[in-house]
Structure formats: C-alpha cells, structure tokens
Design a protein around this motif. Structure first.
Motif, short mmCIF file in Angstrom:
data_model
loop_
_atom_site.label_atom_id
_atom_site.label_comp_id
_atom_site.label_asym_id
_atom_site.label_seq_id
_atom_site.Cartn_x
_atom_site.Cartn_y
_atom_site.Cartn_z
N SER A 298 0.82 -1.31 -0.05
CA SER A 298 0.01 0.03 0.17
C SER A 298 0.92 1.18 -0.09
O SER A 298 0.58 2.47 -0.25
CB SER A 298 -0.66 0.13 1.12
OG SER A 298 -0.13 0.02 2.59
N TYR A 301 0.72 3.81 -3.05
CA TYR A 301 -0.42 4.65 -3.23
C TYR A 301 -0.88 5.32 -2.04
O TYR A 301 -1.53 6.37 -2.48
CB TYR A 301 -1.50 3.32 -3.55
CG TYR A 301 -1.16 2.52 -4.47
CD1 TYR A 301 -0.95 2.64 -5.94
CD2 TYR A 301 -0.69 1.30 -4.15
CE1 TYR A 301 -0.13 1.76 -6.68
CE2 TYR A 301 -0.16 0.26 -5.25
CZ TYR A 301 0.05 0.59 -6.51
OH TYR A 301 0.65 -0.22 -7.29
N GLU A 305 -1.85 9.43 -2.38
CA GLU A 305 -2.91 9.81 -1.77
C GLU A 305 -2.46 10.98 -0.81
O GLU A 305 -3.16 12.16 -0.96
CB GLU A 305 -3.72 8.80 -1.10
CG GLU A 305 -4.93 9.27 -0.46
CD GLU A 305 -5.72 8.13 0.30
OE1 GLU A 305 -5.34 6.99 0.53
OE2 GLU A 305 -6.71 8.25 0.82
N TYR A 333 -6.20 11.63 -8.05
CA TYR A 333 -5.98 10.29 -7.83
C TYR A 333 -6.05 10.10 -6.05
O TYR A 333 -6.87 9.02 -5.68
CB TYR A 333 -4.65 9.72 -8.01
CG TYR A 333 -4.13 8.48 -7.56
CD1 TYR A 333 -4.66 7.31 -8.32
CD2 TYR A 333 -3.49 8.03 -6.23
CE1 TYR A 333 -4.30 6.01 -7.75
CE2 TYR A 333 -3.41 6.71 -5.96
CZ TYR A 333 -3.90 5.74 -6.54
OH TYR A 333 -3.71 4.51 -6.31
N MET A 337 -8.57 7.41 -4.48
CA MET A 337 -8.20 6.55 -3.30
C MET A 337 -9.03 6.77 -2.10
O MET A 337 -9.39 5.94 -1.28
CB MET A 337 -6.83 6.74 -2.73
CG MET A 337 -5.73 6.07 -3.62
SD MET A 337 -5.83 4.05 -3.60
CE MET A 337 -5.12 3.73 -2.04
N GLY A 341 -10.67 3.74 -4.05
CA GLY A 341 -9.39 2.93 -4.37
C GLY A 341 -9.06 2.02 -3.12
O GLY A 341 -8.15 1.05 -3.27
N HIS A 400 -2.63 -3.63 -8.15
CA HIS A 400 -1.60 -2.89 -8.70
C HIS A 400 -1.72 -2.26 -10.06
O HIS A 400 -1.41 -1.18 -10.23
CB HIS A 400 -0.20 -3.85 -8.72
CG HIS A 400 0.36 -3.83 -7.28
ND1 HIS A 400 0.97 -2.85 -6.38
CD2 HIS A 400 0.52 -4.94 -6.22
CE1 HIS A 400 1.12 -3.10 -5.21
NE2 HIS A 400 1.12 -4.40 -5.28
N ASN A 403 -4.55 0.49 -10.11
CA ASN A 403 -4.04 1.75 -9.42
C ASN A 403 -3.05 2.29 -10.27
O ASN A 403 -3.13 3.52 -10.24
CB ASN A 403 -3.54 1.49 -7.92
CG ASN A 403 -4.46 1.59 -7.11
OD1 ASN A 403 -5.26 2.25 -6.88
ND2 ASN A 403 -4.76 0.40 -6.46
N TYR A 407 -3.83 5.83 -12.07
CA TYR A 407 -3.09 6.93 -12.02
C TYR A 407 -2.68 7.62 -13.21
O TYR A 407 -2.47 8.93 -13.54
CB TYR A 407 -1.65 6.74 -10.85
CG TYR A 407 -0.60 7.95 -11.01
CD1 TYR A 407 -1.08 9.01 -10.08
CD2 TYR A 407 0.47 8.03 -11.65
CE1 TYR A 407 -0.33 10.19 -10.04
CE2 TYR A 407 1.26 9.14 -11.48
CZ TYR A 407 0.98 10.17 -10.81
OH TYR A 407 1.89 11.28 -10.48
#
Lengths: 493, 490
Positions: A298, A301, A305, A333, A337, A341, A400, A403, A407
C-alpha cells in the motif's frame, strides 16, 4: 508339499475363474478399498472416518463396484503395497486404494494412493494425493469429519480424472463391434498381447473406432478382446462442481441481489478509513501475512494519496503557484483512493481470515460468499472482488494494475497549469486526447477482464494445498508395432 | 458393505496359493532384499525408538525403490533359527532371509541425548561397497527415526537399477523392474548399451532389448533414485518436530497465551517506549513482556545499541563540531541542506535501530533459553518480513547476530550517505542502487538461510561424530566470563 488331485483340480478351476474375472468385461470398473494406516494413536481415531468417507462417496457415485478389502487383507496378513497390488490383480479388481495418516505433532499428513491393476496400468500407481493438515487448532469432531470428507472427495476427483478403464468389445455376426456400455464417440482401439507372465499384460494400439450407443459405426476391424479406454473426466468435473457447491452451501449463507446495497454503503467509509482501519483489523484478526503484505503493497499508493491531498489543487491555487501534470493527477488520484481505491485492502483485512476459517468448515459471517457483492466490488475497487473471494495473489495483481493504470490515466487526462500573474488566472496546457483515451481504454479493458475473472472464479474455500502426483499412461505401440513413447507426469504443489 | 460373492472366488484362490506355497505370480514381485533389524536393549523406551527407526528406514527403502524390505514378521520367525548360544548370529540370519543387505539399528542414551547406531552390512557381491556405520543423535526421540531414514536415503545416492530378464518375446523382454524402481517409458543407458522401455507395470516393465542387451539375463540400468526430494522431506519432518519441541510457546507463560500478538506488541509499542527511556537496555527489559524471566542481558548488544542510538542523535553534531542546531526541523547558517537531510534520516530511523537492538537481544535470549522465535512455523516468511523493515532483521531472527549487524551497518551507512547527498545527483547516483543490491542480498539470505541456533543445528546435523565449536560470553559476579568449547561424541 504334496497336493492331491481334487485339490489341484479345484485350484485350476478357481484360477481360471479368477483370471476371467481379471479381464473384467463389466463396463463398471471395480475398486477395492484396502486400508488407511495410522502413524499414531491420534491418527488412529481418524482412520475409520476416512475409510468410511471413501466407501460412502465411491458408492454414491455409482461409477465403481466397491469392495472393502481391509478385513480380507488382514486375514491373509497382506498389509503392504506389493501384496495389495497382487491381491487386487488376483481378485479382478481394477483399482486398489490405500492410504496413510501420519502425525507430526501439529500437522497430520494424509497420503492416499490409487493403484491400477488391470490394463493399461499393470499394477502401477496412477494417482497419489498427499496433504499436510494443520492440526494445531481444535476443529471439533464434526468439522474434522467434514475436512476428511473434502479431501477424500478431492482424491476421488483425482482418480476419476486420471483413471482410464478398458472396455472390451465383442463382435456380432455382422462383424460389427459392440460394447456393453452405451459409449458414443471416437476412441483409440487397443489389443491385448498375451505374455507368459500372468501378472503383466501387454497391449498395443490397433487403430481407431467410432461407436454410437455402444455399437461400432465406423473405424478399423475389431476382433474379440480388443478394447477402448474410457475416461471419467466428465464425472470428475461434475464432482468438482458438486463438492464446491456443497461446501459453499455449508459455510456461506444464502445470498441475494439486495446485498449489493450493503456493498454500496460500505464502499466509501471502507475506502476512506483504509489507511487506519486495515492494519488495525489485520492486527485484531492476527492476520500477520496480511499486515506485512498491506504495509509493503500500500505504501506507494498511500504516498500518492497523501501527497495529492497535501499539495491539492486548491492549495496550489491559493499559493498561485504552477501545477505540473503530476500534481494535478495526484490531486485527482487522492480522491479516487479516498472514495473507492482503498476499498480493496479493507475488504482483504475483513474477509481473508474469515474465508480461511470457512475453508475449515467454520460458519462464515453473513457478508461473505455473495456473488453479487463480489461482482460489485470488482467494479468498485481494484482487486476487491478477488480479495472478497479470498484470493490474495490475484487481488494484489489487480490492485496494482488498476491503481497504476488509474494514476496514469488521470495523468494523461490532466493538463499542467501555469499561473499568469498579469491576467491573474491559470493557463491550462493542452493534453493528447488520443493518448489519454488509449490509457482509458487499457484501464477499462483490465477492469472488464477483472470483472469476468471474478465472476468465473470460485471462493477460495478449499482447505490445504495438496501435492498431487499423477502418472498418465501415454505409451503405446502403433499399428506397425513401432513404439511410441511418452508419459505425462504431473506434480502439483 | 459386504464383499460380493464373485469377489470371494479370487480371494479363495489366493488363499490356496498361500496354503500350498505356490506363487505363480512371483515374477511380478520385487525380491525382498534388505533386512532391517532392531537391536534390542534392556530399556523399553529405546527399543521403541529402535523399532520406529526401523519403520522409518523401511519406508525410505520403499520410497526409493532399490531394496525391498523383508516383512518384520518374517525376520522374527527366522530370528529363532539364527540363534546360536543365546545370541543371534547375524550372518546366519542373512543367509536364512536371503537378503543382499542387512541394516542393524541400535538406540541408546548418551548424556542428554538419544543416540542411535546404524550399521549397514552388505551380504552380496553387488552390495559390498555399501558397508557403513554411523551414529546419529538428537534430544528428540522422533528425530532419531528421521535421521536414520535420511542416512538410508543417502546410501541410495548413485544406485543403479539392477534388473533380471524374466521373459523374452522377440525383441520385447519383460524385466523385473518397474515404476516402483523409478522407471518410466523411455530410453535408458545400461551396462549393455541403450534399451527402450515401452511399458511399465508397478514392479515389471516391457523393454525393447537389442544387441548385447538382448543376450543378457541381468541388466544394470543407469538410473539413480532422486534422493534430494526424500532428504528434503525428512529434513522438513525434523524441522517440524524440532519446531514443536523448542516452540516459543514453551516459555514461562505470562498473562496472555497469545505469544504472536505479544511479540508484535512488544516490537511496535513496548520496545519503542523502553528504548526511549533506556536506550539499548530497554530492548532487554522488553523481553520480559514476552515471558522471559530472570535472564541476563547481552551486554555487548546493549552497549552497541546504546552507542548507535547516541550516534543517531549526535552524528551531525560530531561532523560539524557541534555547530549545527540539534533539531532537524530547525535550519541555521551552519546547517547545509545535505546535513539537514542526514539529520532527518537519522532521527526518522531511530525506531529502526530500536527494533534491531531488540531483535538482537531476542536472538541472544532464544539461544540461551533454547527457544525458537515466534512465528517459527513460517520462519522463512517471518525472517523475510523482518528484513523488509529492519536492516538485517531476518538474520537476527534466525540467530545470525554478527551478519545481522553487518547488514544493518551497511544499509544504514549507504542510506545515510544517500540522504546526505540526495541533492548531489553525481554522488547519490550510486548510493541507492547499491543499497537496493545489498537489500536484495539481505532479503535472500534471510529467507534462504537455515536457523543458526545451536539446538537447531544439533537436530539437523547428520553424524554425531562430527565436532561442534561454541563460544559464549556472560556476566558473572566476578565480571565477564568468556568460554569456548569444542564438543564431540565418541
């Protein structure tokens, strides 16, 4: 030792009957269940349970004629592999099954083996199912019995998948071949070759025949004693489906399309609270693997975020500073999230341990096992549908992929902004629409694939990772007696 | 379910065969060629271990498919015939059984251990090179059986299949070696040229023999059993039973039995607080939270950790001659951006050093108390996870303290250098790839290395006769005491 004449005559008569039986004209294969040997006192308690499941399941299939051999073998002191194979050959039993349950403290090791005694196996081991069962926690008698039932079912599925039964053909007055079984389809035709050695039966491929309801409709000439090999793969597939369905019904509650509403209500809070909630839930459920995977996977990401919110567009506007495409993308993004997300990892934190428990026949909470929620999650969060079904590998793969694509798609749709101090406004640079829609297309395609994959995959409620060893006979002589060699050896772990 | 009447007929045939000792199908059966005999002692416990070892050896012979073990009952029946003046004449017993190999297993106590002698006696010309005598030892009775099985696996290394031709039909021959011996259809090299096995049964095969091979009655097929899988399986069994015997849960139980949760709590919460109050020594104090009572701290580890924590706080001061402001977030004239980055790095990695210090103390305690760390069942994954977060963490976890500190210093030094030169692309260019490379090695070693605890190594060792060296350092009333010892069994 002298053998009197009457005794010798009886012996020869019985021998001839037994050899006839060994050729097994009956379309139904026969299976002999020998023993489940116990490696310890604790294992001894479970062995009768396993034997009982073997008997019950095989009988209920109605594919095999079942013969429990344990008592007979015991009488003759025939409690080893060599003797079992010979005994089954003598008795005209096509398949002999034996096993062992060993105890290694907190692990039970179950090994089940199936030997094919008649053609085309000649006593070979055709399938072995080996499994380590975690015995560190008490499951209760009923759940332990269910667990063994599941593994016995999987062993039988393995036998059905690998075993090929010889069906002998007879020839009628018109020279047409006929099978006792209502076979339809095209089959390789084999002929048995006699050897002096009674135990070893040689054979070779003779040609090909097409049968319809057991009657030959075309193909090569058949002589009495020729045979085709009948596979039980369809039964194996059906049994796999039924076993999974049965287990799902046992551990999950009935699902309804309305459950999607719960999923919808759950999504935003679960996603926004993920950075705090997920590690705490992992910790509370003692899911140590989960917490380590979460902390490693994580981080990138969460970084995006946090930096997206920290350096968001409003803040940039207030500072009247320029914003690069990355700044704009990060800012957008961050909202992705926040709202959806993060859902995937909260789903994993909540559901994974419960799915593991369900695999051990513990009743799962009502929110698990719903195909409707799984489908919704696969749309809402990257990998969430897979995590919901208990599959971490696919879950993280899609997490993955989704995401990264999200992005970069947002970045492709973002324009850099320069603050013009003269006009006191931002000037937005153009972006390549073609490139942006290509990215959107790829991201969409991945989501569709993910959606379809979630729909097709089953909940990961199988218990244990068995090692399966199969030995498939694919070695035949061709029409000209030239040897065609090959063997398929599969080892799944 | 009752057996069907038609199935009884063949059973009756078999019964007749056995009754009149007529074995028409003998050709299909592997010849019994190894006798595994337990040597009984006066203590029943050791006899049981010997018998269990015999069973394990028998299973190993069966799984590697070269020598078929003689049934235990048959050995017992022949024992009386082989008795001479009250004791058993092994030579006579071998003759009576007609075997090629005899394996004797004798278990006995050696101070603090169970030991077993394995003696392999060849009884034919073909097995003459297999004579072997080996002693294994363990503190766990079940491991004796596993170690014996492992030795049996090793003696199979490079053993070819010896087969007899039992039937001929043109080029096709039936030989008495099959799937049990590890043969599959295909080409094999033999002492008489190449042969083609076209079909295999469990103990017999159909082979196409041409040239010299066609005229031979016996063949040596160059196909060795795959012992690596068998050895790995036995090693896993030893590892599992050792893990159970030395499990962390065996330590004095404290308030909660949930050791794994306590381990995580001690790591993430208790140790951080304890080390903030008492740098270095706090790591030792935290161990009590796990249930360790009345243990001694590892002073070398305590001093090293304390020095490192001091280093975290004061390194920039030392470098600049105490000119820069102590707090990383305060920028002053003497503090360059690089120095501030270094200061931020050092302050932010203080928890990493606290954790390294704690896991180092634990490694010392695991060794002293003969306990495996928590999460032992997933030790490789646990070590890998620790190495992800703590430089050298997995190595500390597996008991490699000096290599653990080695990786800690290497990774922290390079990361610090990278942080200091973060704005100098030329210098930073090499730092991070090197750090990445070292981290990968750290992770790989953490995952792959076997634990380094002496009690574990003793259980995994092969031969008891091999010597072992140990070194320890402890505090006594008279001061530090160092001891080195060399142990060997004779």
């Amino acid at each position: 030792m002298k053998i009197n004449a009457a005794c010798l005559a009886a012996l020869i008569m019985l021998l001839s009957i037994s050899l006839y039986a060994a050729d097994a004209r009956d379309p139904k294969p026969s299976i002999g269940i020998a023993w489940i040997e116990a490696g310890s006192a604790r294992a001894q308690v479970s062995c009768p349970v396993i034997e009982s499941h073997l008997n019950t399941i095989i009988t209920s299939l109605k594919i095999f004629d079942v013969s429990p051999l344990k008592d007979e073998l015991k009488k003759f002191g025939c409690m080893e592999e060599r003797c079992l194979v010979q005994f089954a050959q003598d008795a005209g039993i096509n398949l002999a099954v034996a096993g062992k349950l060993d105890d290694q403290g907190d692990t039970l090791i179950l090994v089940l083996s199936a030997y094919g005694t008649a053609l085309p196996y000649n006593g070979r081991l055709i399938y072995r199912y080996s499994l380590k069962i975690d015995a560190s926690e008490r499951l209760g008698t009923l759940n332990t019995s269910y667990l063994f039932e599941e593994h016995v079912s999987r062993f039988i599925i393995g036998i059905l998948k690998n075993y090929k039964h010889p069906l002998y053909l007879s020839v009628d007055d018109n020279g047409r071949a006929r099978s006792n079984s209502a076979l339809s389809g095209s089959y390789d035709l084999f002929e048995a070759i006699s050897t002096k050695d009674k135990g070893f039966k040689n054979f070779r491929k003779k040609g090909r025949v097409t049968l319809k309801n057991g009657l030959q409709v075309s193909g090569d000439a058949v002589t009495r004693g020729d045979f085709v090999l009948h596979s039980f793969e369809d039964s194996s597939r059906r049994m796999t489906e039924i076993s999974h369905m049965r287990k799902s019904e046992m551990v999950f509650q009935k699902s309804s399309p309305w459950q999607v509403l719960y999923g919808v209500l759950f999504t935003v809070p679960a996603s926004s609270l993920m950075p705090v909630a997920a590690p705490l839930i992992y910790y509370g459920k003692k899911d140590w693997q989960g917490i380590v995977l979460w902390s490693v996977n994580s981080v990138p990401y969460l970084y995006l975020e946090i930096s997206g919110f920290k350096n968001n567009l409003n803040y940039i506007r207030k500072r009247k500073s320029d914003a690069s495409r990355s700044d704009v993308a990060k800012s957008r993004y961050a909202y992705y999230m926040l709202f959806t997300g993060g859902l995937s990892l909260t789903v994993d934190a909540i559901g994974h341990r419960d799915i593991e428990d369900a695999s051990k026949f513990k009743k799962a909470p009502p929110y698990l096992g719903s195909p409707y929620i799984a489908t919704f999650f696969s749309i809402a969060g990257g990998g969430a549908g897979h995590f919901y079904k208990g599959d971490r590998l696919w879950g993280y793969a899609f997490f993955h992929l989704d995401n990264i694509m999200m992005y970069y798609t947002l970045k492709e749709f973002s324009s850099s902004r320069r603050y013009n101090f003269i006009t006191k406004s931002y000037v937005t640079a153009p972006y390549s629409r073609k490139r942006a829609y290509t990215f959107l297309g790829i991201a969409g395609a991945i989501r569709i694939f993910e959606f379809a994959h979630v729909l097709l995959m089953k909940d990961r409620i199988e218990s244990g990772d068995p090692e399966e060893t199969t030995f498939e006979p694919v070695i035949y002589s061709d029409r000209e007696s030239r040897v065609t060699t090959g063997i398929a050896w599969t080892y799944n772990f | 379910m009752k057996i069907k009447p038609e199935k009884l007929l063949p059973l009756a045939v078999l019964f007749f065969f056995r009754l009149f000792s007529v074995n028409l199908l003998a050709a299909d059966q592997p010849r019994e060629s190894v006798a595994i005999i337990p040597v009984y002692q006066q203590i029943q416990e050791f006899n049981l271990i010997s018998e269990r070892s015999c069973d394990a050896a028998s299973e190993m012979f069966m799984s590697l498919g070269r020598y078929y073990p003689v049934d235990r009952k048959k050995i017992a029946q022949n024992m009386d015939l082989a008795k001479k003046e009250g004791s058993i004449n092994i030579k006579r017993l071998i003759e009576l059984l007609g075997v090629e190999l005899c394996v004797l297993i004798k278990c006995y106590p050696v101070e603090g251990y169970f030991a077993a002698d394995l003696e392999i006696i060849p009884a034919s010309e073909e097995t003459s090179g297999m004579r072997k005598s080996i002693t294994v030892r363990s503190r766990i009775p079940s491991n004796i059986a596993y170690k014996i099985a492992r030795e049996i696996a090793y003696i199979h290394s490079g053993l070819d299949v010896r087969a007899r031709v039992i039937e001929k039909s043109g080029n096709l021959h039936i030989i008495d070696a099959g799937q049990w011996h590890g043969l599959n259809p295909g080409k094999y090299s033999t002492d008489a040229g190449t042969i083609m096995i076209t079909e295999t049964g469990r103990y017999v095969s159909l082979a196409e023999l041409t040239g010299e091979a066609a005229s031979k009655k016996r063949l040596t097929i160059h196909s060795s059993p795959k012992i690596s899988g068998a050895v790995k399986q036995v090693n896993d069994q030893i590892d599992s039973s050792t893990g159970l015997r030395y499990a962390f849960t065996n330590i004095e139980k404290s308030k909660s039995d949930d050791f794994e949760k306590r381990f995580v709590e001690s790591f993430c919460v208790i140790n951080m607080g304890a080390n903030t109050c008492l740098p270095g020594y706090g790591s030792y104090l935290t161990s009590e939270y796990l249930g360790y009572k009345k243990t001694d701290p590892d002073l070398a580890g305590v001093f090293l950790s304390a020095a490192l924590i001091l280093n975290h706080h004061l390194l920039p001061e030392f470098i600049t001659g105490f000119k820069v402001n102590y707090f990383p977030w305060v920028m002053d004239r003497d503090k360059t951006k690089g120095m501030q980055n270094l200061q931020i790095f050092l302050w932010s990695t203080i928890p990493v050093t606290f954790s390294a210090s704690y896991i180092d103390q634990l490694a010392s305690l695991y060794e002293k108390s003969s306990q495996f760390p928590p999460f032992y069942r997933e030790k490789d994954s646990a070590a890998l996870a620790l190495s992800v977060f703590i430089p050298g963490g997995g190595l500390f976890y597996k008991g490699y303290r000096i290599p653990g500190w080695g990786f800690y210093f290497a990774e922290m030094a390079i990361a610090g250098y990278g942080a200091y030169n973060a704005r100098n692309a030329r210098k930073a260019r090499y730092a991070f790839p090197i750090l990445g490379g070292i981290k990968i090695i750290d992770l790989a070693l953490s995952y792959l290395l076997k634990p380094n605890y002496s009690f574990y190594k003793l259980e995994m060792e092969r031969e008891a006769g091999s010597s072992s060296f140990s070194f320890s350092m402890r505090e006594t009333e008279k001061g530090g005491m160092y001891s080195a010892s060399m142990n060997f069994l004779f």
